[in-house]
Scaffold this motif. Structure first.
Motif, short mmCIF file in Angstrom:
data_model
loop_
_atom_site.label_atom_id
_atom_site.label_comp_id
_atom_site.label_asym_id
_atom_site.label_seq_id
_atom_site.Cartn_x
_atom_site.Cartn_y
_atom_site.Cartn_z
N LEU A 140 -3.75 17.27 -2.28
CA LEU A 140 -3.20 16.14 -2.71
C LEU A 140 -3.85 14.84 -1.88
N PRO A 141 -4.01 13.78 -2.42
CA PRO A 141 -4.64 12.55 -1.79
C PRO A 141 -3.57 11.82 -0.68
N ASP A 142 -4.12 11.09 0.36
CA ASP A 142 -3.25 10.71 1.12
C ASP A 142 -2.55 9.41 0.71
N SER A 145 -3.94 5.77 -0.71
CA SER A 145 -5.56 5.79 -0.82
C SER A 145 -6.05 5.61 -2.43
N GLY A 146 -5.24 5.48 -3.18
CA GLY A 146 -5.58 5.19 -4.52
C GLY A 146 -6.04 6.44 -5.31
N GLY A 147 -5.85 7.55 -4.86
CA GLY A 147 -6.30 8.75 -5.42
C GLY A 147 -5.34 9.20 -6.64
N PRO A 148 -5.71 10.12 -7.29
CA PRO A 148 -4.80 10.59 -8.58
C PRO A 148 -3.54 11.23 -8.12
N ALA A 149 -2.75 10.71 -8.95
CA ALA A 149 -1.26 11.15 -8.89
C ALA A 149 -1.05 12.58 -9.62
N TYR A 150 -0.96 13.75 -8.77
CA TYR A 150 -0.80 14.99 -9.37
C TYR A 150 0.41 15.37 -9.50
#
Length: 252
Positions: A140-142, A145-150
């Motif tokens: 999972l992204p921090d 961080s703007g990472g994908p929301a799984y």
């Protein structure tokens, strides 16, 4: 071009031949560059297909080994799935998360609260499940961080020391889940809906600075230990209908 240069009276025959030769060389060089680029792209496509084939084979084998009788094999399969996700995160991560969540939804008698026939085997399976939870967290992204929301579908799962603190999550389905020992959602950010409907927790629960970006359901939620909602934020009013919380719990 050579005919045009020879017809030009201002251009000598030698200059015409020289210019035409240079032009022809440039054309040949450009064609060579194009050909090399085409070969490179074909080679890259071939390597990409090979990487995809290897990744698919690793994935299929790891999924198969999740049902192995030996706990060390199951743990190895869980780590292998994590490697598959990291090798191609844009295409594999959600699939691997789905598989690991399905593993955690399998029936399991927890040795600390259930009656088990083989405590040693149950303890080994518990360690494998904790490994699956750690791999899920690592994928999972921090938060922020703007990472994908799984999405995580843990409906009916049996979890232990569940920790998503500081992570970015999309939808979390934990309906009828049972969680033993501590639960931490400190600084976790949920962009999708979160459901703890009918879930129960045997241990302290931390919702410190948790951000809920969509609907949140705690209906029929049961907590047997301390629950902290300090500095929590809800985008929409949460549903605490029929929830059972320890006396003194400050509900937002």
């Amino acid at each position: 071009m050579l005919v045009w240069l020879l017809a030009d009276r201002a251009t000598s025959r030698g200059d015409a031949l020289k210019t035409a030769g240079l032009a022809g060389g440039a054309v040949a060089a450009l064609y060579g560059l194009w050909l090399n680029d085409r070969r490179r792209r074909v080679e890259e496509d071939r390597h990409e297909l090979e990487r995809t084939r290897i990744s698919d084979e690793r994935f299929a084998k790891a999924v198969e080994l999740l049902g192995h009788d030996a706990d060390q094999v199951r743990v190895g399969a869980i780590h292998a799935l994590g490697g598959v996700a990291r090798s191609r995160p844009e295409t594999n991560t959600q699939t691997v998360l789905d598989v690991l969540c399905a593993y955690l939804r399998r029936p399991f008698a927890h040795p600390e609260i259930d009656k088990v026939d083989d405590p040693a085997a149950a303890a080994r399976e518990l360690q494998a499940r904790r490994t699956a939870q750690r791999v899920i967290r690592s994928l999972l992204p921090d938060a922020g961080s703007g990472g994908p929301a799984y999405a995580l579908d843990l409906s009916g799962a049996r979890l232990d020391r569940f920790n998503l603190s500081g992570k970015e999550v999309g939808l979390l389905g934990a309906q009828r889940a049972m969680i033993v020992n501590s639960v931490s959602f400190t600084d976790t950010s949920f962009s999708g809906s979160v459901f703890f409907t009918g879930a129960s927790v045997h241990g302290p629960v931390d919702f410190v600075r948790t951000k809920f970006g969509a609907g949140t359901g705690f209906r029929d939620f049961t907590a047997h230990d301390e629950v902290s909602f300090r500095e929590v934020s809800f985008a929409l009013p949460p549903d605490f209908g029929q929830a059972s919380l320890p006396e003194g719990t400050e509900v937002p």
